[in-house]
Design a protein around this motif. Sequence first.
Motif, short mmCIF file in Angstrom:
data_model
loop_
_atom_site.label_atom_id
_atom_site.label_comp_id
_atom_site.label_asym_id
_atom_site.label_seq_id
_atom_site.Cartn_x
_atom_site.Cartn_y
_atom_site.Cartn_z
N GLY A 65 0.81 -1.21 0.00
CA GLY A 65 0.00 0.00 0.00
C GLY A 65 0.85 1.26 0.00
O GLY A 65 0.55 2.23 -0.70
N TYR A 66 1.91 1.25 0.78
CA TYR A 66 2.81 2.41 0.82
C TYR A 66 3.50 2.60 -0.53
O TYR A 66 3.61 3.71 -1.03
N ALA A 67 3.94 1.50 -1.13
CA ALA A 67 4.63 1.59 -2.43
C ALA A 67 3.68 2.07 -3.52
O ALA A 67 4.06 2.92 -4.34
N VAL A 68 2.45 1.57 -3.53
CA VAL A 68 1.48 2.01 -4.54
C VAL A 68 1.12 3.48 -4.32
O VAL A 68 0.95 4.23 -5.29
N ALA A 69 1.03 3.91 -3.07
CA ALA A 69 0.71 5.31 -2.79
C ALA A 69 1.80 6.24 -3.32
O ALA A 69 1.52 7.24 -3.98
N LYS A 70 3.03 5.92 -3.01
CA LYS A 70 4.15 6.76 -3.47
C LYS A 70 4.29 6.71 -4.99
O LYS A 70 4.45 7.72 -5.65
N LEU A 71 4.23 5.53 -5.54
CA LEU A 71 4.42 5.36 -6.98
C LEU A 71 3.23 5.89 -7.76
O LEU A 71 3.39 6.44 -8.84
N GLY A 72 2.04 5.71 -7.23
CA GLY A 72 0.84 6.18 -7.92
C GLY A 72 0.80 7.69 -8.04
O GLY A 72 0.43 8.22 -9.09
N SER A 73 1.18 8.38 -6.96
CA SER A 73 1.18 9.84 -7.04
C SER A 73 2.24 10.35 -8.01
O SER A 73 2.01 11.30 -8.75
N ALA A 74 3.38 9.69 -8.03
CA ALA A 74 4.41 10.07 -8.99
C ALA A 74 3.97 9.74 -10.42
O ALA A 74 4.27 10.50 -11.36
N ALA A 75 3.27 8.64 -10.59
CA ALA A 75 2.81 8.26 -11.93
C ALA A 75 1.77 9.24 -12.46
O ALA A 75 1.78 9.59 -13.64
N VAL A 76 0.89 9.71 -11.59
CA VAL A 76 -0.12 10.69 -12.02
C VAL A 76 0.56 11.99 -12.42
O VAL A 76 0.18 12.63 -13.42
N GLY A 77 1.58 12.39 -11.66
CA GLY A 77 2.33 13.60 -12.03
C GLY A 77 3.04 13.44 -13.36
O GLY A 77 3.07 14.37 -14.18
N ALA A 78 3.61 12.27 -13.60
CA ALA A 78 4.30 12.03 -14.88
C ALA A 78 3.30 11.95 -16.03
O ALA A 78 3.59 12.41 -17.14
#
Length: 115
Positions: A65-78
Amino acid sequence: MRRFAVALMLIAAAAVLLAFGTVALLFPEGAFAQTPARGGLPPDAWTWGLMSAALATAASSLAGGYAVAKLGSAAVGALAEKPDLFGRLLIFVGLAEGIAIYGVIISILILNRLT
């Protein structure tokens, strides 16, 4: 940002303690003494096996959950900058989600070993 990390660590610690408490309440040691253990395992082996299965699931779910939260927010920004990166970013989010699946597989293997 630092307060968020500390709060997240406290929530994770509380979740792990709640999982251990639930296992301890559901399987008290007196119940193991009254019924024979399956497969000839001593009651302590059952207790530690169930606790380790719960811990594997809880820790991997929290980490996933922590990894998806961090990666998901970065992915949306990208994706806001370059929409053509969707396929690559989806693979990274899927790999982060796989952490939780691996923990569930490990807990299933532990429970199968107990029976």
